[in-house]
Design an enzyme around this catalytic site. Sequence first.
Site, PDB file in Angstrom:
ATOM      1  CG  ASN A 167     -11.290 -28.375-103.585  1.00 23.03           C
ATOM      2  OD1 ASN A 167     -10.945 -29.306-102.770  1.00 23.03           O
ATOM      3  ND2 ASN A 167     -10.049 -27.585-104.082  1.00 23.03           N
TER       4      ASN A 167
ATOM      5  N   GLY B 250       2.968 -29.318-102.212  1.00 23.17           N
ATOM      6  CA  GLY B 250       2.072 -29.749-101.236  1.00 23.17           C
ATOM      7  C   GLY B 250       0.673 -29.914-101.790  1.00 23.17           C
TER       8      GLY B 250
ATOM      9  CE1 TYR C 251      -7.096 -22.637 -93.612  1.00 23.60           C
ATOM     10  CE2 TYR C 251      -6.995 -24.805 -94.963  1.00 23.60           C
ATOM     11  CZ  TYR C 251      -7.753 -23.466 -94.335  1.00 23.60           C
ATOM     12  OH  TYR C 251      -9.201 -23.500 -94.281  1.00 23.60           O
TER      13      TYR C 251
ATOM     14  CE  LYS D  12      -9.898 -23.188 -91.162  1.00 21.05           C
ATOM     15  NZ  LYS D  12     -10.938 -22.632 -90.782  1.00 21.05           N
TER      16      LYS D  12
ATOM     17  CB  SER E 237     -10.042 -27.179 -93.825  1.00 17.34           C
ATOM     18  OG  SER E 237      -9.626 -27.343 -94.972  1.00 17.34           O
TER      19      SER E 237
ATOM     20  CB  SER F  38      -7.941  -9.041 -92.172  1.00 16.10           C
ATOM     21  OG  SER F  38      -8.612 -10.173 -91.970  1.00 16.10           O
TER      22      SER F  38
HETATM   23  N1  UDP Z   1      -4.813 -25.477-109.755  1.00 14.47           N
HETATM   24  C1  UDP Z   1      -4.186 -25.158-111.270  1.00 14.47           C
HETATM   25  N2  UDP Z   1      -3.954 -23.953-111.783  1.00 14.47           N
HETATM   26  C2  UDP Z   1      -4.244 -22.906-111.059  1.00 14.47           C
HETATM   27  C3  UDP Z   1      -5.026 -23.110-109.544  1.00 14.47           C
HETATM   28  C4  UDP Z   1      -5.181 -24.358-109.148  1.00 14.47           C
HETATM   29  O1  UDP Z   1      -3.838 -26.339-111.675  1.00 14.47           O
HETATM   30  O2  UDP Z   1      -4.242 -21.760-111.383  1.00 14.47           O
HETATM   31  C5  UDP Z   1      -5.177 -26.720-109.576  1.00 14.47           C
HETATM   32  C6  UDP Z   1      -4.289 -27.055-108.001  1.00 14.47           C
HETATM   33  O3  UDP Z   1      -3.039 -27.642-108.260  1.00 14.47           O
HETATM   34  C7  UDP Z   1      -5.276 -28.186-107.426  1.00 14.47           C
HETATM   35  C8  UDP Z   1      -6.355 -27.867-108.123  1.00 14.47           C
HETATM   36  O4  UDP Z   1      -6.391 -26.969-109.178  1.00 14.47           O
HETATM   37  O5  UDP Z   1      -4.840 -29.599-108.090  1.00 14.47           O
HETATM   38  C9  UDP Z   1      -7.372 -27.294-107.059  1.00 14.47           C
HETATM   39  O6  UDP Z   1      -6.797 -25.978-106.253  1.00 14.47           O
HETATM   40  P1  UDP Z   1      -7.319 -24.785-105.364  1.00 14.47           P
HETATM   41  O7  UDP Z   1      -6.402 -24.099-104.992  1.00 14.47           O
HETATM   42  O8  UDP Z   1      -8.411 -24.448-106.059  1.00 14.47           O
HETATM   43  O9  UDP Z   1      -7.725 -25.852-104.256  1.00 14.47           O
HETATM   44  P2  UDP Z   1      -7.145 -26.722-103.136  1.00 14.47           P
HETATM   45  O10 UDP Z   1      -7.528 -28.023-103.606  1.00 14.47           O
HETATM   46  O11 UDP Z   1      -5.557 -26.471-103.359  1.00 14.47           O
HETATM   47  O12 UDP Z   1      -7.455 -26.276-101.925  1.00 14.47           O
END
Ligand code: UDP
Length: 320
Positions: free
Chosen positions: A168, A279, A139, A143, A115, A34
């Site tokens: 991350n 969030g 999500y 988990k 996570s 998927s």
């Molecule tokens: N982020 C950003 N621009 C983007 C994507 C992510 O500024 O286009 C920021 C996001 O707000 C977070 C960090 O990068 O603070 C890491 O985001 P990601 O989605 O990679 O991982 P998360 O921590 O949300 O699982």
Amino acid sequence: MLVLVAGGAGYIGSVVTAALLEVGHEAVVLDDLSTGHRDAVPDGASFVESSLADVGQTLTADAGFDAVIHLAAKSLVGESEQRPELYWRQNVGGAMDLLDAMRVADVRRIVFSSSAATYGEPDTDLITEDARTEPTNVYGATKLTIDRMLAGESRVHGLGAVSLRYFNAAGAAYGLGERHATETHLIPIALQVVTGDRDHLSVYGTDYPTPDGTCVRDYIHVADLAAAHLLTLEAVGPGEHRIYNLGCGSGYSVREVLTAVREVTGHPVPDQDAPRRPGDPARLVASSDRIAQDVGWAARRSLTDMVRDAYEVLQARGTP
Ligand code: UDP
């Protein structure tokens, strides 16, 4: 060991599968494709296209599986808030189906991809496994529910279970990198700017209470994650449920990640300030002391390694 890798056609699952094969284990990948990719399943692994609802047809008593690594899940935080029923059904329902099948087939070891989202937004510099678990999205709640299911399964039925709480995940290994239809993650998006698939990166929030005002995260190389799966799979004993955080123990801000991407690629990567993404906590950094003490795992690869390896795989693949 003969290991069933549920979700082994995905980003982290495919790297875990390659790492298993490299050290001489046998792997059967089960994935409904998927979000995974058939061509991400490493050569040398068998492949079964199946949902977890039908995992009992593969995970039979006669098949001889020694263990399961479970990474099959829906994993987009935003989507989980829009379609909670999908996340409860797929993630929690899928894990129940898998645990039922494991009980019937008498497979007594599992490593589960949990996570950092199980913690929510703890107000602490370094998040240990003892931090309160208060997920702030569906999500993370799914988990955490599965972690609790594993605890019960260990206590009552003697399962050996490990919940690995990833921070991350980033980077690439064995030629396998991130390839999501909907890309939301920072490093792949920054690299899409480098490859010309986007013209800039939006920095979500510049007024956080962090040194440069942007969010701080603990980035961890997917090869380091894979190593943790192998070590804990070997180490866990019957009736145990272990929980381990997986991170580097150091945080990088969005601006610091962008600097790393510019240095590695030589591309200017234009960015624009944008509103906060709903969030997003200001700072999430792991303490991984527990897994270091118990099985000697430590993250070995740097942020530069993550960006370089992800970029190399992207270049080798060509743009999507
Ligand atoms: N982020 C950003 N621009 C983007 C994507 C992510 O500024 O286009 C920021 C996001 O707000 C977070 C960090 O990068 O603070 C890491 O985001 P990601 O989605 O990679 O991982 P998360 O921590 O949300 O699982």
